[in-house]
Design an enzyme around this catalytic site. Structure first.
Site, PDB file in Angstrom:
ATOM      1  CG  HIS A   1      -0.851   1.352   7.182  1.00 59.15           C
ATOM      2  ND1 HIS A   1       0.082   0.803   8.037  1.00 59.15           N
ATOM      3  CD2 HIS A   1      -0.158   2.215   6.396  1.00 59.15           C
ATOM      4  CE1 HIS A   1       1.277   1.324   7.768  1.00 59.15           C
ATOM      5  NE2 HIS A   1       1.160   2.180   6.777  1.00 59.15           N
ATOM      6  CD  GLU A   2      -1.097   2.532   2.650  1.00 60.54           C
ATOM      7  OE1 GLU A   2      -0.671   3.692   2.520  1.00 60.54           O
ATOM      8  OE2 GLU A   2      -0.364   1.589   3.014  1.00 60.54           O
TER       9      GLU A   2
ATOM     10  N   GLY B   1       0.839  -1.189   0.000  1.00 59.25           N
ATOM     11  CA  GLY B   1       0.000   0.000   0.000  1.00 59.25           C
ATOM     12  C   GLY B   1       0.874   1.239   0.000  1.00 59.25           C
TER      13      GLY B   1
ATOM     14  CD  GLN C   1       3.382   5.826   2.602  1.00 58.36           C
ATOM     15  OE1 GLN C   1       2.399   5.291   2.114  1.00 58.36           O
ATOM     16  NE2 GLN C   1       4.334   5.139   3.205  1.00 58.36           N
TER      17      GLN C   1
ATOM     18  CG  HIS D   1       0.145   6.933   5.342  1.00 56.47           C
ATOM     19  ND1 HIS D   1       1.285   7.423   5.978  1.00 56.47           N
ATOM     20  CD2 HIS D   1       0.381   5.619   5.150  1.00 56.47           C
ATOM     21  CE1 HIS D   1       2.144   6.421   6.152  1.00 56.47           C
ATOM     22  NE2 HIS D   1       1.621   5.319   5.672  1.00 56.47           N
TER      23      HIS D   1
ATOM     24  CB  CYS E   1       4.998   2.233   7.404  1.00 53.78           C
ATOM     25  SG  CYS E   1       4.574   3.748   6.534  1.00 53.78           S
ATOM     26  CG  LEU E   2       6.545   0.959   1.399  1.00 53.03           C
ATOM     27  CD1 LEU E   2       6.055   1.240  -0.014  1.00 53.03           C
ATOM     28  CD2 LEU E   2       7.618  -0.118   1.404  1.00 53.03           C
TER      29      LEU E   2
HETATM   30 ZN    ZN Z   1       2.483   3.429   5.719  1.00 55.36          ZN
END
Ligand code: ZN
Length: 174
Positions: free
Chosen positions: A141-142, A46, A51, A145, A99-100
């Site tokens: 989660h996304e 995701g 991000q 963000h 998380c990236l």
């Molecule tokens: Zn994330």
């Protein structure tokens, strides 16, 4: 399509609230394509636009390829513009999240087990999706963000402060 650099904790842009998208046009579709390529390259399941430094309410997810599976070309990308959780189950479930933007850090997070998400698709059409399991976790989660919320905000304060400190130290070294 092109890869875009991913913001890493403690980049303050990760704490911004992203703005709604007024219409799904070619610029948004180009952003979605870049995000998908960036997510697959990372690799991740995701990615939210913030991000890659774009404060718009846009996310991409693909949970088709599970960890440990060898199938390279199983791809089920979903593009979500202005996504919102319209219904969440009372039952909770726990998943280990990563998380990236917080590379190589994982922690268990408790969230509603099932959610209904309303969003605009790639063509700007309104859609609703019922999700459970890893998809439900990934979507929440996304969407977090887009509100400047990171998964570490859902863990204990002690653990959160420890991971933030670690990334601040690494950022200074870079
Ligand atoms: Zn994330």
């Amino acid at each position: 399509m092109s890869l875009r650099p991913i913001l890493i904790l403690p980049d303050t842009r990760l704490r911004l609230t992203s703005a709604p998208v007024s219409g799904v046009d070619d610029d948004i579709r180009a952003l979605l394509d870049d995000m998908l390529e960036t997510m697959y390259d990372a690799p991740g399941i995701g990615l939210a636009a913030i991000q890659v430094g774009v404060a718009k309410r846009v996310i991409v997810v693909d949970v088709a390829k599970r960890e440990g599976e060898e199938e390279e070309d199983v791809k089920e990308p979903i593009f979500l513009v202005n996504p919102e959780v319209v219904k969440a189950s009372e039952e909770l479930s726990v998943y280990e999240e990563g998380c990236l933007s917080i590379p190589e850090y994982y922690a268990e997070v408790e969230r509603p087990e099932r959610v209904r998400v309303r969003y605009l698709d790639r063509l700007g059409a309104m859609q609703e999706m019922d999700a459970d399991g890893i998809m439900a976790t990934c979507l929440q989660h996304e969407i977090d963000h887009l509100n400047g919320v990171l998964f570490i905000d859902h863990i204990s304060r002690l653990k959160r402060e420890r991971v933030i400190k670690k990334f601040e130290k690494e950022a200074r070294r870079r």
